[in-house]
Design a protein around this motif. Structure first.
Motif, short mmCIF file in Angstrom:
data_model
loop_
_atom_site.label_atom_id
_atom_site.label_comp_id
_atom_site.label_asym_id
_atom_site.label_seq_id
_atom_site.Cartn_x
_atom_site.Cartn_y
_atom_site.Cartn_z
N ILE A 67 -3.72 -11.62 11.38
CA ILE A 67 -2.58 -10.67 11.67
C ILE A 67 -2.71 -9.60 12.45
O ILE A 67 -3.89 -9.08 12.49
N ALA A 68 -1.68 -9.19 13.00
CA ALA A 68 -1.59 -7.75 13.80
C ALA A 68 -0.53 -6.94 13.55
O ALA A 68 0.64 -7.46 13.21
N GLY A 69 -0.68 -5.77 13.28
CA GLY A 69 0.35 -4.88 13.07
C GLY A 69 0.16 -3.50 13.00
O GLY A 69 -0.75 -2.81 13.35
N VAL A 70 1.28 -2.77 12.76
CA VAL A 70 1.32 -1.24 12.63
C VAL A 70 1.91 -0.67 11.35
O VAL A 70 3.16 -1.26 10.89
N ALA A 71 1.37 0.15 10.60
CA ALA A 71 1.85 0.49 9.22
C ALA A 71 2.14 2.12 9.57
O ALA A 71 1.30 2.79 10.09
N HIS A 72 3.41 2.61 8.99
CA HIS A 72 3.85 3.87 9.24
C HIS A 72 3.61 4.77 8.31
O HIS A 72 4.24 4.37 7.14
N ALA A 73 3.08 5.90 8.33
CA ALA A 73 3.01 6.72 7.07
C ALA A 73 4.37 7.47 6.65
O ALA A 73 5.10 7.66 7.68
N ALA A 78 0.97 -1.14 0.20
CA ALA A 78 -0.07 0.07 0.00
C ALA A 78 0.95 1.32 -0.01
O ALA A 78 0.24 2.50 -0.15
N GLY A 79 2.12 1.21 0.17
CA GLY A 79 2.91 2.41 0.14
C GLY A 79 3.43 3.07 1.38
O GLY A 79 3.90 4.28 1.32
N PHE A 80 3.17 2.26 2.55
CA PHE A 80 3.41 2.70 3.76
C PHE A 80 5.08 3.03 3.92
O PHE A 80 5.89 2.11 3.04
N THR A 81 5.54 3.71 4.55
CA THR A 81 6.97 3.70 4.74
C THR A 81 7.54 2.58 5.46
O THR A 81 8.63 2.18 5.39
N ARG A 82 6.99 2.00 6.34
CA ARG A 82 7.39 0.85 7.37
C ARG A 82 6.15 0.16 7.77
O ARG A 82 5.03 0.66 8.21
#
Length: 210
Positions: A204-210, A181-185
């Motif tokens: 799944i569980a997680g964090v995507a950083h803008a 999706a284009g997140f930085t991390r």
């Protein structure tokens, strides 16, 4: 693009998640507690439902709740009142929140990307509304590994499951969708529940950083 409330399924899902919410929460509480820790004072939630994630917001926080199923709204408002959370309720789709560009510090979702019509469009919307450095925090159920009994059951039950749960699919590779999706991390953990709802158990569980 609109959400069409089915006169039976909409109220059924509101009642189902009110009754089964504590059981679902007990199963995923450790994963939610990890990815929803330290949420900011104002949070955007996609598919707030009947308010399962309000417990992760501090009293006095504001929840911008994007929830198109109006059958959920009464229970959601009541839950927000009990938790002391200010509720800004939006009867909109996750693909089109109507929020300004770069206006959110954090967006959360749980068991939502399985149901939306276009996960890629929802993730693009999340990226649009997140400020640089903001986070998308998620807990979702996903397709099991190909060739496993769980995967076969997901395939066999896909139509009745989707009809019952407002289009919910057990066959999506949402980990790949988030990564693309284009997140930085993206920090993401797959795990498996052990519940009678076998098709639901790969998550799944997680964090995507803008």
């Amino acid at each position: 693009m609109t959400f069409e409330l089915h006169r039976a399924r909409g109220p059924f899902n509101a009642a189902f998640f009110s009754i089964m919410g504590p059981y679902i929460e007990w199963n995923v509480r450790h994963h939610k507690g990890r990815v929803f820790a330290g949420l900011p004072p104002t949070v955007v939630e996609l598919g707030s439902g009947v308010g399962a994630n309000l417990r992760y917001l501090s009293p006095g926080s504001t929840l911008i709740a994007v929830e198109p199923n109006v059958a959920m709204h009464r229970r959601l408002r009541a839950a927000a009142g009990r938790r002391g959370v200010r509720l800004d309720l939006r009867d909109r789709l996750a693909e089109r929140t109507g929020l300004p560009d770069r206006s959110a510090d954090s967006v959360i979702s749980s068991l939502v990307l399985c149901t939306v019509s276009d996960p890629a469009a929802v993730l693009a919307e999340v990226r649009r509304i997140l400020r640089p450095g903001g986070t998308f925090r998620f807990v979702e159920h996903v397709a099991a590994r190909a060739g496993t009994p769980t995967r076969a059951l997901q395939r066999a039950l896909r139509r009745p499951w989707a009809w019952t749960f407002e289009g919910c699919s057990c066959e999506r590779d949402l980990a790949a969708s988030v990564r693309a999706a284009g997140f930085t991390r993206v920090e993401l953990e797959p795990y498996r529940l052990h519940s009678p709802f076998v098709t639901f158990n790969t998550q799944i569980a997680g964090v995507a950083h803008a």
